[in-house]
Every structure is written in C-alpha cells, then in structure tokens.
Write an enzyme that holds these catalytic residues in place. Structure first.
Site, short mmCIF file in Angstrom:
data_model
loop_
_atom_site.label_atom_id
_atom_site.label_comp_id
_atom_site.label_asym_id
_atom_site.label_seq_id
_atom_site.Cartn_x
_atom_site.Cartn_y
_atom_site.Cartn_z
N ASP A 108 -4.26 1.97 -8.44
CA ASP A 108 -4.74 1.76 -7.01
C ASP A 108 -2.76 1.04 -6.43
O ASP A 108 -2.64 0.37 -7.04
CB ASP A 108 -5.85 1.06 -6.32
CG ASP A 108 -6.35 0.54 -5.21
OD1 ASP A 108 -5.76 1.61 -3.72
OD2 ASP A 108 -6.16 -0.82 -4.59
N ASP A 110 -3.47 -1.23 -3.01
CA ASP A 110 -2.98 -2.61 -1.97
C ASP A 110 -3.72 -3.36 -2.99
O ASP A 110 -5.28 -2.91 -3.47
CB ASP A 110 -3.05 -2.43 -0.40
CG ASP A 110 -1.84 -1.49 0.50
OD1 ASP A 110 -1.36 -2.43 0.25
OD2 ASP A 110 -2.38 -0.89 0.82
#
Length: 280
Positions: A108, A110
C-alpha cells in the site's frame, strides 16, 4: 472459250485470296509451363469458391455479423465481464513474470509507505506534489516513512514490488515518481484497479495474474485484503512517528523467506509471532 477463261479467272482469284489469308492450322502450339500453372490455379480457386458457397450459403452473412460483434465488444465493454474477459482484458491484470516462481510483494502507499496531507503545510514533510483533481490543483505535503528507501531497495532485489493503492492515480503517480527514483517498483495499481464491495475498496489479488502461493500484500487497512487475509501482513498506520521501524521489520521478514514454498505459511508464522509479541 469464254467459259474456260471465266473459270480460269475465278480459280486465279480463289488462289490469290488463299495466299493472302492462309488457313490456320488445326494443331495448336503447346502452352508454356507458367501459363499452365496460372490456368490450374484459377480453376482451383473457382472450384473452391463454388464449393464454399454450396456448403455455407450464409457464410458471408456469418462473417459480417462476426466482425460487427467484435467491433461492438471493443466499442462497448461489458460492465459485467465474463470469465474470459476478466482473464485477458481486466485492467488490474499484470504482465506475466519471467519466472513462475518469482515472488510478488503488493504494498500500500498512504499510511504504509508515506503520509500525505493538504494545506496548511505540516511541520515536517519531505516533498510536495500538486495534482489536478476535478479541475483543481491541490498541494499535498508528503512525509516518507522511516526506512522507506532501504525497504524498496532491499525487497526489489528478490521480489517483484507492486504498489497497490486506493488513492487516485492523479495524486499517487506523482508521489511514486518521487519515492521511486531508482525504479525499484515494477508496477503500479490505483483506485480504479480496486473492487468496490459493500461501499469499501478491496484489493483483489486474484485478478492480478499472480500465483497466490507466491504473493504477499502489506497494508494498514484490513478492508483492503478482505478477500485474501491469509496473504496479508498487517502494518500499523504511519503519520509522523520518526522512530517508526515497521519497514525495517519487513525487510528482515522478506529476506528470510525468499525460498519458502508457500508465502502464506511464512505470513502466518510472522503475523502470529507479531501478535504474541504485542500481547506480551
């Protein structure tokens, strides 16, 4: 006397006419080999065309309808793709790997690799990106998680690294350009590559074309890996803790399980040990 002369004159005229227009010989000269081959090809082509029309009287119509269907599929993609379309035309599907045993790390962006916020500027940030979203330019101040550069460099040596973010491409692509100056990231997947389920964005690894035995996803949001929890390594969300060492722990984990037969077994053991440590 006159009749003889008349007959002789008529005979003379016939002989003269025959000399001027000689009669063609009934024996024809043999055709050249090239002309014979061309003749045979033309005959075969006509016969084949004739047989085709007999066996498929609607052949032209079928071909025409087939071309129209293909044009329609390309012009109007199906909102609910079939299995065949999901396998070969799914935008989330990644290009094939050079080796079928290559491991893939989906990570991922953020709160996992970076933390971003818009105006006003925070006290600490590493760089700024200014994407245009809905026609408006927005400032995002980005802080890199401690150990990010080392993490990308170390993991990319043994694994295929794919950033899978639920962020918009307009924003995320600019952030990735900044943190991946050495091209450690093989592929990028964005919000439009996620699946929406019950109002939540889910990252379905089964659509990516990767063997789930050799795939791991690292994400701070449990909703993201709801379809493949056995492939997930949870990570705490990052905001501004400069003492954070989560990425360093992941480097040690990935360096130690590169030859594991099934990455899900390694994930299960790693997650279990982390849980035991937190309980203690």
């Amino acid at each position: 006397m006159v009749s003889r002369i008349g007959r002789r004159s008529s005979t003379t005229k016939l002989i003269s006419k025959a000399r001027r227009c000689p009669r063609k010989s009934p024996v024809k000269s043999p055709p050249s080999p090239s002309s014979l081959v061309s003749f045979i090809r033309r005959r075969l082509a006509r016969l084949f065309s004739h047989w085709t029309r007999i066996s498929t009287p609607d052949g032209a119509r079928i071909r025409r309808e087939g071309f129209e269907l293909l044009k329609k599929l390309h012009a109007e993609p199906d909102a609910s793709p079939t299995i065949h379309r999901s396998l070969f035309q799914d935008p989330c599907r990644l290009p094939p790997l050079a080796s079928t045993r290559m491991r893939t790390v989906f990570v991922d962006l953020d709160e996992t690799l970076v933390h971003s916020q818009s105006d006003p500027p925070p006290e600490r940030f590493d760089f700024v990106v200014r994407p245009v979203i809905d026609g408006q330019r927005i400032n995002f101040y980005v802080l890199k998680r401690p150990g990010l550069d080392k993490f990308l460099e170390a993991v990319s040596k043994r694994y295929e690294v794919v950033v899978f973010t639920a962020g918009l491409k307009e924003y995320a692509s600019l952030v990735l350009d900044e943190i991946d100056r050495n091209s450690a990231i093989s592929h990028r997947l964005y919000r439009n590559d996620c699946r929406e389920m019950d109002g939540k964005l889910v990252k379905d690894l089964s659509r990516t074309g990767r063997n789930l035995r050799y795939a791991v996803i690292v994400d701070d949001n449990p909703n993201a890996y709801a379809l493949q929890p056995e492939n997930a390594v949870p990570i705490g969300p990052f905001t501004d803790n400069l003492e954070d060492d989560e990425l360093q722990r992941l480097v040690e984990f990935f360096e130690g399980c590169g030859e594991v037969e099934d990455m899900r077994d390694a994930v299960k053991q790693f997650v279990g040990e982390r849980c035991d440590t937190l309980v203690l």
